[in-house]
Design an enzyme around this catalytic site. Structure first.
Site, short mmCIF file in Angstrom:
data_model
loop_
_atom_site.label_atom_id
_atom_site.label_comp_id
_atom_site.label_asym_id
_atom_site.label_seq_id
_atom_site.Cartn_x
_atom_site.Cartn_y
_atom_site.Cartn_z
N ASN A 46 18.03 55.76 83.14
CA ASN A 46 19.28 55.00 83.27
C ASN A 46 19.26 53.83 82.29
O ASN A 46 18.22 53.22 82.03
CB ASN A 46 19.55 54.54 84.71
CG ASN A 46 18.41 53.79 85.37
OD1 ASN A 46 17.25 53.97 85.04
ND2 ASN A 46 18.75 52.94 86.32
N GLU A 48 21.41 50.41 81.76
CA GLU A 48 22.45 49.53 82.31
C GLU A 48 23.04 48.63 81.23
O GLU A 48 22.55 48.61 80.08
CB GLU A 48 21.85 48.72 83.47
CG GLU A 48 21.38 49.64 84.58
CD GLU A 48 20.93 48.92 85.84
OE1 GLU A 48 20.67 47.70 85.80
OE2 GLU A 48 20.83 49.61 86.89
N CYS A 57 23.73 56.93 83.86
CA CYS A 57 22.65 57.40 84.72
C CYS A 57 21.63 58.21 83.92
O CYS A 57 21.94 58.75 82.85
CB CYS A 57 23.20 58.30 85.82
SG CYS A 57 24.25 57.50 87.01
N GLU A 59 20.36 61.15 84.56
CA GLU A 59 20.68 62.58 84.42
C GLU A 59 21.58 62.81 83.22
O GLU A 59 21.39 63.74 82.44
CB GLU A 59 21.42 63.09 85.68
CG GLU A 59 20.64 62.97 86.96
CD GLU A 59 20.83 61.64 87.67
OE1 GLU A 59 20.83 60.58 87.00
OE2 GLU A 59 20.98 61.66 88.90
N CYS A 90 24.03 61.19 91.66
CA CYS A 90 25.36 60.67 92.04
C CYS A 90 26.42 61.73 91.75
O CYS A 90 26.16 62.73 91.06
CB CYS A 90 25.67 59.37 91.29
SG CYS A 90 26.22 59.62 89.60
N CYS A 93 27.15 62.59 88.07
CA CYS A 93 26.10 63.39 87.44
C CYS A 93 26.13 64.82 87.96
O CYS A 93 25.87 65.77 87.22
CB CYS A 93 24.73 62.75 87.65
SG CYS A 93 24.57 61.24 86.67
N1 THU Z 1 21.46 55.94 88.84
C1 THU Z 1 21.02 57.01 88.11
O1 THU Z 1 20.46 56.84 87.01
N2 THU Z 1 21.23 58.25 88.61
C2 THU Z 1 21.84 58.53 89.80
O2 THU Z 1 22.08 59.69 90.12
C3 THU Z 1 22.14 57.43 90.71
C4 THU Z 1 22.13 56.08 90.11
C5 THU Z 1 21.25 54.59 88.30
C6 THU Z 1 22.50 53.87 87.87
C7 THU Z 1 22.09 52.43 88.00
O3 THU Z 1 21.45 52.02 86.81
C8 THU Z 1 21.06 52.43 89.12
O4 THU Z 1 20.66 53.78 89.28
C9 THU Z 1 21.58 51.90 90.46
O5 THU Z 1 22.72 52.55 90.84
#
Ligand code: THU
Length: 133
Positions: A46, A48, A57, A59, A90, A93
């Site tokens: 991920n 940010e 994310c 994935e 999520c 994804c």
């Molecule tokens: N996140 C992912 O990388 N994948 C997911 O399927 C769920 C959430 C990340 C996004 C964000 O940087 C952190 O997790 C908190 O939501």
């Protein structure tokens, strides 16, 4: 069917990619690995952003990396984020994984190597996809 050895490789690649997570806001580190049609594995984490909504994310990082490298198919995706809980992608994804086929294998793993396998259609029933266009 994805061979057991490849599943292990995907989980390891996802755990490795998780180390690169850029998550200064949530502090929630996620790693993923996508298996391309060529057999190559692509890690993703991920990433940010100070403008929070621009976060991507793990994935999607892994899948977009695979496609950017020339992969036309995504056969499997492994996800890792917690020592105990099995990861769960999520909704956004799930939709991106589903783009590459309803039966794409999703490996929900923890950082200790425990995992469960589900085809993406189980994670996103009744989904919309390229066949609907
Ligand atoms: N996140 C992912 O990388 N994948 C997911 O399927 C769920 C959430 C990340 C996004 C964000 O940087 C952190 O997790 C908190 O939501």
């Amino acid at each position: 069917m994805i061979p057991a050895r490849t599943i292990q490789k995907l989980i390891r690649a996802a755990s490795q990619a998780r180390k690169n997570a850029y998550a200064p806001y949530s502090k929630f580190h996620v790693g993923a690995a996508a298996l391309g049609g060529s057999g190559k594995i692509y890690g993703g984490c991920n990433v940010e952003n100070a403008s929070y909504g621009l976060t991507i994310c793990a994935e999607r990082s892994a899948i977009f990396g695979a496609v950017s490298a020339g992969e036309k198919k995504i056969r499997a995706v492994a996800i890792v984020y917690h020592p105990e809980h099995l990861a769960s992608p999520c909704g956004a994804c799930r939709q991106v994984i589903r783009e590459f086929g309803k039966s794409t294998t999703v490996i929900l793993a923890n950082t200790r190597g425990k995992f469960r396998i589900e085809p993406v259609e189980q994670l996103l029933p009744g989904s919309f996809g390229p066949e609907d266009l």
